[in-house]
Design a protein around this motif. Structure first.
Motif, PDB file in Angstrom:
ATOM      1  N   VAL A  45     -49.553   5.520   5.234  1.00 20.88           N
ATOM      2  CA  VAL A  45     -50.153   6.843   5.109  1.00 20.88           C
ATOM      3  C   VAL A  45     -51.175   6.838   3.976  1.00 20.88           C
ATOM      4  O   VAL A  45     -50.866   6.466   2.838  1.00 20.88           O
ATOM      5  CB  VAL A  45     -49.081   7.908   4.832  1.00 20.88           C
ATOM      6  N   GLY A  46     -52.395   7.242   4.305  1.00 20.66           N
ATOM      7  CA  GLY A  46     -53.459   7.309   3.316  1.00 20.66           C
ATOM      8  C   GLY A  46     -54.123   8.664   3.322  1.00 20.66           C
ATOM      9  O   GLY A  46     -53.559   9.658   3.797  1.00 20.66           O
ATOM     10  N   SER A  47     -55.339   8.711   2.789  1.00 19.10           N
ATOM     11  CA  SER A  47     -56.096   9.949   2.719  1.00 19.10           C
ATOM     12  C   SER A  47     -57.584   9.623   2.751  1.00 19.10           C
ATOM     13  O   SER A  47     -58.004   8.593   2.223  1.00 19.10           O
ATOM     14  CB  SER A  47     -55.753  10.712   1.439  1.00 19.10           C
ATOM     15  N   PRO A  48     -58.397  10.489   3.361  1.00 19.30           N
ATOM     16  CA  PRO A  48     -59.841  10.268   3.350  1.00 19.30           C
ATOM     17  C   PRO A  48     -60.489  10.657   2.030  1.00 19.30           C
ATOM     18  O   PRO A  48     -61.691  10.489   1.858  1.00 19.30           O
ATOM     19  CB  PRO A  48     -60.333  11.181   4.484  1.00 19.30           C
ATOM     20  N   VAL A  49     -59.695  11.180   1.106  1.00 21.14           N
ATOM     21  CA  VAL A  49     -60.215  11.686  -0.165  1.00 21.14           C
ATOM     22  C   VAL A  49     -59.800  10.747  -1.294  1.00 21.14           C
ATOM     23  O   VAL A  49     -58.628  10.395  -1.417  1.00 21.14           O
ATOM     24  CB  VAL A  49     -59.695  13.104  -0.456  1.00 21.14           C
ATOM     25  N   ALA A  50     -60.748  10.329  -2.106  1.00 19.83           N
ATOM     26  CA  ALA A  50     -60.467   9.504  -3.278  1.00 19.83           C
ATOM     27  C   ALA A  50     -60.369  10.409  -4.499  1.00 19.83           C
ATOM     28  O   ALA A  50     -61.323  11.114  -4.835  1.00 19.83           O
ATOM     29  CB  ALA A  50     -61.556   8.462  -3.475  1.00 19.83           C
ATOM     30  N   SER A  51     -59.213  10.389  -5.165  1.00 11.57           N
ATOM     31  CA  SER A  51     -59.015  11.266  -6.316  1.00 11.57           C
ATOM     32  C   SER A  51     -57.735  10.861  -7.033  1.00 11.57           C
ATOM     33  O   SER A  51     -57.140   9.828  -6.740  1.00 11.57           O
ATOM     34  CB  SER A  51     -58.951  12.730  -5.862  1.00 11.57           C
ATOM     35  N   ARG A  60     -38.664   5.895  -1.319  1.00 11.61           N
ATOM     36  CA  ARG A  60     -38.097   4.949  -0.358  1.00 11.61           C
ATOM     37  C   ARG A  60     -36.757   5.457   0.173  1.00 11.61           C
ATOM     38  O   ARG A  60     -35.896   5.909  -0.581  1.00 11.61           O
ATOM     39  CB  ARG A  60     -37.908   3.602  -1.052  1.00 11.61           C
ATOM     40  N   GLY A  61     -36.597   5.408   1.492  1.00 13.21           N
ATOM     41  CA  GLY A  61     -35.368   5.856   2.132  1.00 13.21           C
ATOM     42  C   GLY A  61     -35.386   7.290   2.606  1.00 13.21           C
ATOM     43  O   GLY A  61     -34.474   7.719   3.323  1.00 13.21           O
ATOM     44  N   GLN A 176     -41.572   2.467   1.856  1.00 14.90           N
ATOM     45  CA  GLN A 176     -42.209   2.082   0.600  1.00 14.90           C
ATOM     46  C   GLN A 176     -43.066   3.228   0.076  1.00 14.90           C
ATOM     47  O   GLN A 176     -43.758   3.898   0.838  1.00 14.90           O
ATOM     48  CB  GLN A 176     -43.090   0.846   0.795  1.00 14.90           C
ATOM     49  N   ARG A 177     -42.974   3.459  -1.232  1.00 18.62           N
ATOM     50  CA  ARG A 177     -43.906   4.361  -1.895  1.00 18.62           C
ATOM     51  C   ARG A 177     -44.824   3.509  -2.750  1.00 18.62           C
ATOM     52  O   ARG A 177     -44.371   2.776  -3.632  1.00 18.62           O
ATOM     53  CB  ARG A 177     -43.159   5.375  -2.767  1.00 18.62           C
ATOM     54  N   SER A 178     -46.119   3.592  -2.514  1.00 16.99           N
ATOM     55  CA  SER A 178     -47.064   2.660  -3.125  1.00 16.99           C
ATOM     56  C   SER A 178     -47.780   3.217  -4.339  1.00 16.99           C
ATOM     57  O   SER A 178     -48.487   2.473  -5.023  1.00 16.99           O
ATOM     58  CB  SER A 178     -48.109   2.225  -2.084  1.00 16.99           C
ATOM     59  N   THR A 193     -45.430   4.084   3.120  1.00 19.45           N
ATOM     60  CA  THR A 193     -45.288   3.443   4.420  1.00 19.45           C
ATOM     61  C   THR A 193     -44.106   4.068   5.133  1.00 19.45           C
ATOM     62  O   THR A 193     -43.019   4.181   4.560  1.00 19.45           O
ATOM     63  CB  THR A 193     -45.070   1.928   4.272  1.00 19.45           C
ATOM     64  N   ILE A 194     -44.337   4.494   6.382  1.00 20.60           N
ATOM     65  CA  ILE A 194     -43.303   5.172   7.160  1.00 20.60           C
ATOM     66  C   ILE A 194     -43.044   4.388   8.437  1.00 20.60           C
ATOM     67  O   ILE A 194     -43.986   3.972   9.125  1.00 20.60           O
ATOM     68  CB  ILE A 194     -43.711   6.618   7.498  1.00 20.60           C
ATOM     69  N   ALA A 195     -41.763   4.173   8.745  1.00 20.75           N
ATOM     70  CA  ALA A 195     -41.376   3.443   9.952  1.00 20.75           C
ATOM     71  C   ALA A 195     -40.698   4.395  10.931  1.00 20.75           C
ATOM     72  O   ALA A 195     -39.804   5.153  10.545  1.00 20.75           O
ATOM     73  CB  ALA A 195     -40.427   2.295   9.598  1.00 20.75           C
ATOM     74  N   ARG A 196     -41.153   4.365  12.182  1.00 19.53           N
ATOM     75  CA  ARG A 196     -40.496   5.165  13.227  1.00 19.53           C
ATOM     76  C   ARG A 196     -39.379   4.337  13.845  1.00 19.53           C
ATOM     77  O   ARG A 196     -39.613   3.246  14.376  1.00 19.53           O
ATOM     78  CB  ARG A 196     -41.509   5.572  14.304  1.00 19.53           C
ATOM     79  N   VAL A 197     -38.152   4.845  13.778  1.00 22.49           N
ATOM     80  CA  VAL A 197     -36.987   4.105  14.259  1.00 22.49           C
ATOM     81  C   VAL A 197     -36.354   4.747  15.485  1.00 22.49           C
ATOM     82  O   VAL A 197     -35.263   4.352  15.900  1.00 22.49           O
ATOM     83  CB  VAL A 197     -35.942   3.954  13.131  1.00 22.49           C
ATOM     84  N   ASP A 198     -37.016   5.748  16.053  1.00 23.25           N
ATOM     85  CA  ASP A 198     -36.550   6.333  17.312  1.00 23.25           C
ATOM     86  C   ASP A 198     -37.748   6.517  18.232  1.00 23.25           C
ATOM     87  O   ASP A 198     -38.568   7.417  18.009  1.00 23.25           O
ATOM     88  CB  ASP A 198     -35.854   7.680  17.077  1.00 23.25           C
ATOM     89  N   PRO A 199     -37.898   5.658  19.228  1.00 24.96           N
ATOM     90  CA  PRO A 199     -36.964   4.592  19.581  1.00 24.96           C
ATOM     91  C   PRO A 199     -37.203   3.330  18.756  1.00 24.96           C
ATOM     92  O   PRO A 199     -38.237   3.209  18.096  1.00 24.96           O
ATOM     93  CB  PRO A 199     -37.296   4.339  21.050  1.00 24.96           C
ATOM     94  N   LEU A 200     -36.251   2.415  18.837  1.00 23.26           N
ATOM     95  CA  LEU A 200     -36.456   1.066  18.310  1.00 23.26           C
ATOM     96  C   LEU A 200     -37.040   0.201  19.421  1.00 23.26           C
ATOM     97  O   LEU A 200     -36.795   0.440  20.609  1.00 23.26           O
ATOM     98  CB  LEU A 200     -35.138   0.469  17.839  1.00 23.26           C
ATOM     99  N   TYR A 201     -37.814  -0.790  19.026  1.00 23.02           N
ATOM    100  CA  TYR A 201     -38.299  -1.773  19.991  1.00 23.02           C
ATOM    101  C   TYR A 201     -37.427  -3.018  19.883  1.00 23.02           C
ATOM    102  O   TYR A 201     -37.237  -3.560  18.785  1.00 23.02           O
ATOM    103  CB  TYR A 201     -39.758  -2.137  19.730  1.00 23.02           C
ATOM    104  N   VAL A 202     -36.914  -3.446  21.013  1.00 25.87           N
ATOM    105  CA  VAL A 202     -36.129  -4.673  21.079  1.00 25.87           C
ATOM    106  C   VAL A 202     -37.036  -5.763  21.633  1.00 25.87           C
ATOM    107  O   VAL A 202     -37.503  -5.675  22.775  1.00 25.87           O
ATOM    108  CB  VAL A 202     -34.883  -4.484  21.966  1.00 25.87           C
TER     109      VAL A 202
END
Length: 287
Positions: A45-51, A60-61, A176-178, A193-202
């Motif tokens: 996750v980012g932003s188009p704005v620099a500041s 995290r979590g 992760q928080r950066s 950083t965000i992870a989507r765990v529904d659904p999971l990919y096998v």
């Protein structure tokens, strides 16, 4: 073909497990293939704005939903712009003033026309009154246009302000928080950083001899490694059409529902095709 993003050790793990299965084995026969349960999407996750970052509201979590606030970027200037444009968009003073002038010019024109009709006034007076009325009418229209443009400017400033509120684009878990409060943020960096765990990919790899027996939409049983254990149904969503010639395998992806987030991503598993789950077997009537 093995995905390039697959680590070398994991690629070897897949290949050895696939080759361990008898090439001529029927898909309905008992046989498990090694697999890994992965997050279906990972977003930086980012932003188009620099500041400067004012605050970060996740760590995290943290479990987040789409639209949840992740962080705020410094926005004092934008807040002032929003307040200024809000006042301009709400003010109708200019329109009211121009409307009053138009009413006055309209009355003058009517009187001049009345006098001219009675052959008392000069035609030049009528022309002047008509011109002043037309100018007043145009000024009223211009005031209305300026007011509409002020409303648009207000919406634009609110949109710029909203860019400084960073929200989660997906449902998922923060891995992760950066960056933290007070740090400078630029467009090339990420806040979290965000992870989507529904659904999971096998993800698994099968011998090419089974290629014709696996179809998109097929249901298979996934057996997560300990300490999770158990078995769950997953549906085939991808069957690679490009083989890996070196190992004689092809990739298969299955979607595994995980609505309660009870299954972690990154866990190894076994997947079996052409079998019936224990729950289905117990409810299927015997002939």
């Amino acid at each position: 073909m093995l995905p390039i993003s697959t680590p070398r050790s994991l690629r070897g793990f897949y290949v050895l497990s696939a080759l361990a299965a008898a090439p001529g084995m029927a898909l309905a026969a008992p046989g498990a293939f090694d697999c890994v349960m992965e997050a279906s999407l990972i977003v930086k996750v980012g932003s188009p704005v620099a500041s400067i970052v004012d605050d970060v509201q996740v760590d995290r979590g943290a479990v987040v939903k789409r639209g949840d606030v992740i962080a705020h970027i410094a926005s004092k200037v934008e807040e002032s712009a929003v307040a200024y444009n809000k006042l301009r968009s709400e003010s109708t003073a200019e329109i009211e003033a121009k409307a009053a002038i138009l009413v006055q010019k309209s009355g003058v024109l009517r009187r001049k026309l009345g006098l001219a009709k009675e052959h008392v006034g000069a035609s030049q007076d009528v022309e002047n009154a008509t011109a002043e009325f037309n100018v007043a009418s145009q000024e009223l229209e211009l005031a209305k246009l300026n007011h509409h443009m002020a409303e648009i400017e207000y919406e634009r400033s609110k949109a710029e302000m909203e860019l400084r509120t960073i929200r989660s684009p997906i449902d998922g878990i923060v891995t992760q928080r950066s960056i933290g409060p007070g740090e400078y943020f630029h467009q090339e960096s990420s806040i979290a950083t965000i992870a989507r765990v529904d659904p999971l990919y096998v993800e698994t790899f099968l011998p090419v001899s089974l290629y014709q027996q696996v179809k998109i939409g097929d249901v298979a049983l996934v057996h997560p490694a300990e300490p999770i254990g158990g078995e769950r149904e997953a549906k085939v969503t991808v069957v690679d059409q490009v083989f890996d010639a070196a190992s004689g395998t092809f990739g298969v992806r299955l979607a595994l529902p995980n609505a309660d987030d009870g299954l972690p991503a990154g866990l190894r598993c076994k997947v079996t095709f052409g079998e019936t789950s224990a729950a289905q077997a117990s409810t299927t009537p015997k002939p």
